[in-house]
Design an enzyme around this catalytic site. Structure first.
Site, PDB file in Angstrom:
ATOM      1  N   GLU A 141     -44.321 -26.247 -69.836  1.00  0.00           N
ATOM      2  CA  GLU A 141     -43.570 -27.213 -71.482  1.00  0.00           C
ATOM      3  C   GLU A 141     -42.111 -26.934 -71.241  1.00  0.00           C
ATOM      4  O   GLU A 141     -41.458 -26.883 -72.786  1.00  0.00           O
ATOM      5  CB  GLU A 141     -43.995 -26.750 -72.665  1.00  0.00           C
ATOM      6  CG  GLU A 141     -45.438 -26.763 -72.501  1.00  0.00           C
ATOM      7  CD  GLU A 141     -46.307 -26.632 -73.616  1.00  0.00           C
ATOM      8  OE1 GLU A 141     -45.134 -25.831 -74.776  1.00  0.00           O
ATOM      9  OE2 GLU A 141     -47.256 -27.304 -73.621  1.00  0.00           O
TER      10      GLU A 141
ATOM     11  N   GLU B 224     -53.092 -28.744 -70.650  1.00  0.00           N
ATOM     12  CA  GLU B 224     -53.722 -27.762 -72.071  1.00  0.00           C
ATOM     13  C   GLU B 224     -54.206 -28.612 -72.613  1.00  0.00           C
ATOM     14  O   GLU B 224     -53.906 -29.565 -73.266  1.00  0.00           O
ATOM     15  CB  GLU B 224     -52.868 -27.073 -72.657  1.00  0.00           C
ATOM     16  CG  GLU B 224     -52.182 -25.984 -71.723  1.00  0.00           C
ATOM     17  CD  GLU B 224     -50.982 -25.501 -72.385  1.00  0.00           C
ATOM     18  OE1 GLU B 224     -51.445 -25.534 -73.803  1.00  0.00           O
ATOM     19  OE2 GLU B 224     -50.318 -24.242 -71.808  1.00  0.00           O
TER      20      GLU B 224
END
Ligand SMILES: *[C@@H]1O[C@H](CO)[C@@H](O)[C@H](O)[C@H]1NC(C)=O
Ligand SMILES: *[C@@H]1O[C@H](CO)[C@@H](O)[C@H](O)[C@H]1NC(C)=O
Ligand SMILES: *[C@@H]1O[C@H](CO)[C@@H](O)[C@H](O)[C@H]1NC(C)=O
Ligand SMILES: *[C@@H]1O[C@H](CO)[C@@H](O)[C@H](O)[C@H]1NC(C)=O
Ligand SMILES: *[C@@H]1O[C@H](CO)[C@@H](O)[C@H](O)[C@H]1NC(C)=O
Length: 484
Positions: free
Chosen positions: A123, A268
Site C-alpha cells: 500500500e 486483503e
C-alpha cells in the site's frame, strides 16, 4: 486461476467428480495473509501445517524471510513474497539490487517453493504516507519484473503492487463515476499499463470494515453480504454491498485508464474481532459467512464474474506488534488467535457448515505463570510511568473500550499491562519488576472474560528485529490517559 467447468459429463460418477472440483475451485481461490508482527511468532512449520489442515492453497507474505518461505517448500501452496516499502528506494535506484533480490529470494527456491507473485511495497500510495513512496515504487516494480524476466521466471512469477482501495475514488456512491485518485492518476495509468503488458494482476485491498468504522452514517448492512440493505443503483446495475461497489469502482478506473480487462486479485479482505464499535466476533462471522457464500455462488460483482476467484483473507493470526495508530482493531484481524487457536466457526467452501477451522498443532507455551500488580505496594506514584512503559512495548488493546478486558478494575488494569509485557519478554524475570510494583504468581490471573495470556515458546529468531522496531509511542501515551 483456471476454473473447471462441468460440460458433457453424463454419468453420475463423473458428475460427482466435477461437483467436487467445482467446489474445490472455490476453496482454491482463498488465500491468507501471513503477517509476523508479533512478539513470539509461531514456528513456521506449525503455521504451514495449519494452512494445509484447513485446505488453504495460497499465502501472501509481507517480506521474503527465508525461514517462512522455506517452510512452504514442497507443499504446493502458492506464495506471494514481498518487498517492504522502506526498501523500495534500493530497487528503484539500482537494477543490480533487484537482480540480487530475485536471485536470493526467488530463484534460489526454484522448484521447491511455488512463488507466483512478488509484491512490490505494501500500500505504498496510502494517503497517510504523504507521497513518501511515489518516486520509488514504479521504478522498483519495473526493475523487479525485469530481473524476474532475465532470470527466466518472468512468465510464471509476476511483480505487482498491493494497493489500498484509496488509490481510486468516486465522487458519488456510483462505481461508474470512479477513477484513480487525481494526485496519482498519471502514475496509476502508467502502472496499470505496465501490469497489463506483463500479464500481472492488479492487487487491491478492500475493507468494508473501515468504510463503516470511519463513517458514523454508513448504512451498516451495506458493509455485509447478506443483502439486508437497500440497493444502490448505477445505471441498470444494483449494488447491495460496499465490497462489490468498491471493486467495480476499480473496474471502471481500469476501463478509463485503457486496460478494461486487467486481471484483479484481492490482496486483503477481512474483519477484526476486537477493537470497539463493529470490531467483534459476531460481525466478523457475519462478514466471512456472507463473503464465502458469495464466493461459492460464482456470481462475482455486477461487472466481473471472477471477482471472488483470487482473494487473500486478512489475516491468518492476530499480530500484537502492529501499530494501532489506525485504531485498536489493528491487532485483532486474525482468523486465529496469537497462538493459532481458531476464534469462530467458518466454512471456507461457502456451504455454511458451522465448523471451527483446524487450530495450530503442537504449540508449546511458556510456563503457567503471570506477572501481576503487587497490591501490598501502596506507592501509587510510580504506577503511571510503569504502566505507560509496559503498554508502549506490549499490546494493551484488550483494555480499550468495547474490548474483552475493558471491565477490569484499576488493579486489574495494572496487572494486565504488567503481565502482557512480561509475557512478551518471554517471561524474563527482570521484566516483572516495575520498580518493585510487580510480582510473579502461579495463580491464573485471568478474570471473567478477560484472558491473561501465556505466551507461546517461540524459537525467537525475530526477537532482536522486533525490539528495535518503533512501536507507536503516541499510542502508549493515548493509552496512558485512558488507563489512569
Ligand atoms: C531477501 O529478502 C530478505 C527478507 O525480506 C531481505 O532481508 C534480504 O535483504 C533480501 N535479499 C537481497 C539480496 O536483497
Ligand atoms: C503526513 O502529513 C501530516 C500532516 O502534514 C503529518 O501529521 C503526518 O505526520 C505525516 N505523515 C508521514 C508518515 O509523514
Ligand atoms: C487461565 O484461565 C483462563 C480463563 O479461565 C483460561 O482460558 C486459560 O486457559 C487459563 N490459563 C492457563 C495457562 O491455565
Ligand atoms: C514513592 O516513590 C517515589 C518515587 O520513587 C518516592 O519519591 C516516594 O518517597 C515514595 N513514597 C513512599 C510513601 O514510599
Ligand atoms: C481500566 O482501563 C480501561 C481502559 O483504559 C478504562 O476504560 C477503565 O476505566 C480503567 N479502569 C479503572 C478502574 O481505572
Amino acid at each position: 486461476m483456471v476454473r473447471i467447468r462441468a460440460i458433457n459429463n453424463k454419468n453420475l460418477w463423473r458428475w460427482c467428480v466435477v461437483m467436487v472440483m467445482v467446489t474445490r475451485s472455490v476453496a482454491d481461490g482463498i488465500g491468507v495473509n501471513w503477517g509476523t508482527m508479533m512478539a513470539q511468532p509461531l514456528n513456521p512449520g506449525t503455521v504451514v501445517q495449519m494452512l494445509k489442515d484447513n485446505g488453504i492453497k495460497k499465502v501472501k507474505l509481507f517480506d521474503a524471510d527465508s525461514w517462512d518461505v522455506n517452510a512452504l517448500a514442497g507443499t504446493g501452496i502458492e506464495v506471494i513474497v514481498a518487498i517492504p516499502n522502506n526498501e523500495l528506494g534500493r530497487f528503484s535506484k539500482d537494477y543490480d539490487n533487484a537482480k540480487d533480490w530475485v536471485k536470493e529470494n526467488v530463484t534460489s527456491h526454484k522448484g521447491g517453493v511455488d512463488i507466483r507473485y512478488v509484491a512490490v511495497g505494501n500500500e505504498p500510495f496510502l494517503k497517510t504516507y504523504n507521497g513518501s513512496f511515489i518516486q520509488t515504487t514504479f521504478p522498483a516494480l519495473e526493475n523487479i519484473q525485469k530481473a524476474l524476466d532475465e532470470a527466466g521466471v518472468g512468465n510464471k512469477i509476476k511483480a505487482t503492487i498491493p494497493c489500498n482501495a484509496d488509490v481510486y475514488e468516486s465522487p458519488s456512491s456510483k462505481p461508474s463515476e470512479g477513477n484513480f485518485r487525481k494526485d496519482l492518476r498519471p502514475l496509476m495509468v502508467d502502472i496499470v499499463k505496465f501490469l497489463h503488458a506483463n500479464k500481472s494482476p492488479f492487487l487491491v485491498n478492500i475493507y468494508p470494515f473501515l468504510s463503516l468504522y470511519q463513517d458514523a452514517n454508513f448504512p451498516i448492512n451495506y458493509a455485509f453480504f447478506d443483502e439486508g440493505s437497500n440497493p444502490i443503483n448505477d445505471g441498470n446495475l444494483a449494488y447491495t454491498n460496499v465490497f462489490d461497489a468498491n471493486y467495480d469502482t476499480l473496474v471502471w478506473s481500469l476501463k478509463k485508464a485503457g486496460v478494461p480487462d486487467l486481471k484483479i486479485a484481492v490482496g486483503e479482505i477481512g474483519w477484526p474481532t476486537s477493537g470497539g464499535l463493529n470490531g467483534n466476533v459476531e460481525s466478523a462471522k457475519r462478514f466471512y459467512d456472507g463473503f464465502f457464500k458469495k464466493m461459492a455462488s460464482g456470481k462475482g460483482t455486477p461487472l466481473r464474474k471472477d471477482a471472488y476467484d483470487d482473494v487473500y483473507l486478512f489475516s491468518l493470526m492476530d499480530e500484537n506488534l502492529k501499530s494501532v495508530a489506525p485504531g485498536n482493531f489493528e491487532r485483532h484481524w486474525g482468523i486465529f488467535q496469537y497462538d493459532g487457536r481458531p476464534k469462530f466457526a467458518m466454512d471456507f467452501t461457502g456451504k455454511g457448515s458451522n465448523k471451527m477451522p483446524v487450530g495450530a498443532k503442537g504449540v508449546q507455551y511458556l510456563e503457567p505463570q503471570w506477572c501481576v500488580y503487587d497490591k501490598d505496594n501502596r506507592n501509587m506514584s510510580l504506577v503511571t510511568e510503569n504502566v505507560n512503559f509496559a503498554c508502549s512495548m506490549a499490546d494493551c488493546t484488550p483494555l480499550g473500550y468495547g474490548s474483552s478486558c475493558n471491565h477490569l478494575d484499576i488493579n486489574g488494569n495494572i496487572s494486565y499491562a504488567f503481565n502482557i509485557y512480561f509475557q512478551m519478554q518471554a517471561q524474563d524475570m527482570e521484566a516483572c519488576d516495575f520498580q518493585g510494583l510487580a510480582k510473579i504468581t502461579k495463580v491464573n490471573a485471568s478474570e471473567k472474560g478477560c484472558l491473561f495470556p501465556i505466551q507461546v515458546a517461540s524459537t525467537g529468531h525475530r526477537m532482536k528485529l522486533l525490539l528495535s522496531s518503533p512501536i507507536g509511542a503516541a499510542v502508549a501515551i493515548m493509552l496512558l490517559f485512558l488507563l489512569l
